[in-house]
Design a protein around this motif. Structure first.
Motif, PDB file in Angstrom:
ATOM      1  N   UNK A 336      -0.529  -8.211  11.814  1.00  0.00           N
ATOM      2  CA  UNK A 336       0.001  -8.595  10.516  1.00  0.00           C
ATOM      3  C   UNK A 336       0.943  -7.531   9.971  1.00  0.00           C
ATOM      4  N   UNK A 337       1.814  -7.947   9.072  1.00  0.00           N
ATOM      5  CA  UNK A 337       2.656  -6.994   8.341  1.00  0.00           C
ATOM      6  C   UNK A 337       1.842  -6.490   7.155  1.00  0.00           C
ATOM      7  N   UNK A 338       1.281  -5.318   7.301  1.00  0.00           N
ATOM      8  CA  UNK A 338       0.272  -4.870   6.339  1.00  0.00           C
ATOM      9  C   UNK A 338       0.781  -3.791   5.398  1.00  0.00           C
ATOM     10  N   UNK A 339       2.088  -3.809   5.109  1.00  0.00           N
ATOM     11  CA  UNK A 339       2.628  -2.856   4.148  1.00  0.00           C
ATOM     12  C   UNK A 339       3.849  -3.473   3.494  1.00  0.00           C
ATOM     13  N   UNK A 340       4.328  -2.832   2.443  1.00  0.00           N
ATOM     14  CA  UNK A 340       5.422  -3.399   1.666  1.00  0.00           C
ATOM     15  C   UNK A 340       6.779  -2.977   2.199  1.00  0.00           C
TER      16      UNK A 340
END
Length: 379
Positions: A336-340
């Motif tokens: 997953x893309x787990x940061x902004x």
């Protein structure tokens, strides 16, 4: 913003942020402007009325600028009680000395209820305004979740955003979405502060400490949207310091926030209402969602359009000119893309074989291809 991002990545007082939500289609843009102006006019009428139940309101579905002769009607139908109820709920926020003290901290839970009512007030106008429009199939309602200051579904920590917003179809009821926010379903987060900040005035002034805190929390919460939504490319968010609201546009390499929109001024209300209406009518990608990744409800899986590398290598398509794409189907996300901020990589376990039924009931659904969805920082 040092707690979460490099301050060089954060820019505030950027009026152009609001343009990012404007529909590109000329017909959609005209409808958005018409409905927004009608909503602002009706809000102004109700604010100035001695008795809101007797106020003469414009019909959002009418194409002209006229008001009705009979009070309390939209076209040939009475104005819904829910519209007047929504106004009564938002009134303390937009009218001074009607519920919030000027010289003390505002009750934040009371602010949540006012903002919920404001979103419902606008949603009623959008639904009525597009009832007979060709745009009604692509339009949507921006609705608040019913539970506020609660830990959302699919969170990986115990933090509690103030208010979540989500998207529903135009044919759905205009009401708060029951339950607490769900990061897998939310469109945006609103973070509110009740402190008074005289330094937070104007389009280019320095942000006050409460507004900064609201942004820090908003950016932290928005990370969860990237983590839980495989089709999320960029995100919108809102902060509110007393009656001043700001919209925030968050990409993976930079964050832009608007000037303060004062909900107690007509200009501020117009900008804020127009933003909500624009979100309701604009093209799908302008919401921050990737149109090449779509959820297939009947199959219980995602469909993603992938550049056809076979045709590209054989010279039959692809390249910078667009070329061919191939459809893949997946129900499992490996990464997953787990940061902004920063480069992102999502990985899906997929197959090119489309199931004839829900994948949970399909023993032949056997994804064996790993797809990487990657995008990097803009230099």
């Amino acid at each position: 913003m040092a707690q979460l991002v490099d301050s060089s990545c954060f820019h505030h007082g950027v009026h152009e942020v609001l343009r990012g939500a404007r529909p590109r289609n000329p017909a959609a843009l005209r409808e958005a402007d018409r409905i927004a102006e009608c909503t602002v006019d009706n809000l102004k009428t109700l604010m100035g009325a001695d008795d809101a139940d007797e106020a003469v309101l414009r019909d959002p579905a009418a194409g002209d600028e006229s008001s009705h002769e009979a009070p309390g009607t939209w076209g040939n139908s009475p104005v819904p009680d829910d519209v007047r109820k929504a106004f009564k709920g938002l009134k303390p926020l937009v009218v001074a000395n009607r519920g919030f003290p000027e010289n003390r901290k505002w009750n934040e839970r009371g602010m949540y209820g006012c903002m919920q009512a404001l979103f419902l007030f606008v949603a009623h106008h959008v639904k009525r305004g597009l009832a007979g429009s060709d745009l009604r199939r692509q339009a949507r309602l921006i609705l608040p979740y019913a539970e506020v200051d609660a830990n959302p579904w699919h969170a990986d920590d115990e933090r509690q955003p103030d208010l979540g917003l989500t998207i529903r179809w135009l044919g759905d009821d205009v009401s708060c979405v029951r339950d607490k926010a769900d990061y897998a379903d939310a469109f945006a987060i609103l973070e509110a502060k009740g402190e008074r900040e005289s330094s937070a005035r104007g389009r280019d002034s320095t942000l006050g400490p409460a507004t900064k805190d609201a942004f820090v929390q908003l950016l932290d919460y928005t990370r969860h949207l990237y983590s839980n939504q495989v089709d999320r490319r960029y995100a919108w968010g809102l902060t509110q310091c007393r009656a001043e609201a700001r919209a925030c546009f968050m990409s993976n390499d930079c964050i832009f926030a608007t000037h303060a929109m004062d909900l107690r001024s007509e200009d501020g209300r117009r900008e804020f209402v127009r933003l909500i209406v624009d979100w309701s009518i604009c093209e799908y990608p302008r919401l921050g969602l990737d149109p090449t990744i779509q959820w297939l409800e009947e199959l219980g899986c995602w469909q993603v359009e992938v550049f056809d590398t076979h045709n590209a290598s054989s010279g039959t398509g692809g390249g910078d000119e667009g070329g061919d794409t191939a459809s893949y189907y997946f129900a499992e996300t490996l990464a997953r893309a787990n940061h902004l901020l920063g480069s992102h990589t999502r990985c899906f376990l997929a197959t090119q074989v489309r199931s004839a039924c829900n994948v949970k009931d399909d023993p032949t659904f056997n994804p064996q291809t790993v797809i990487k969805d990657t995008w990097a920082l803009t230099e």
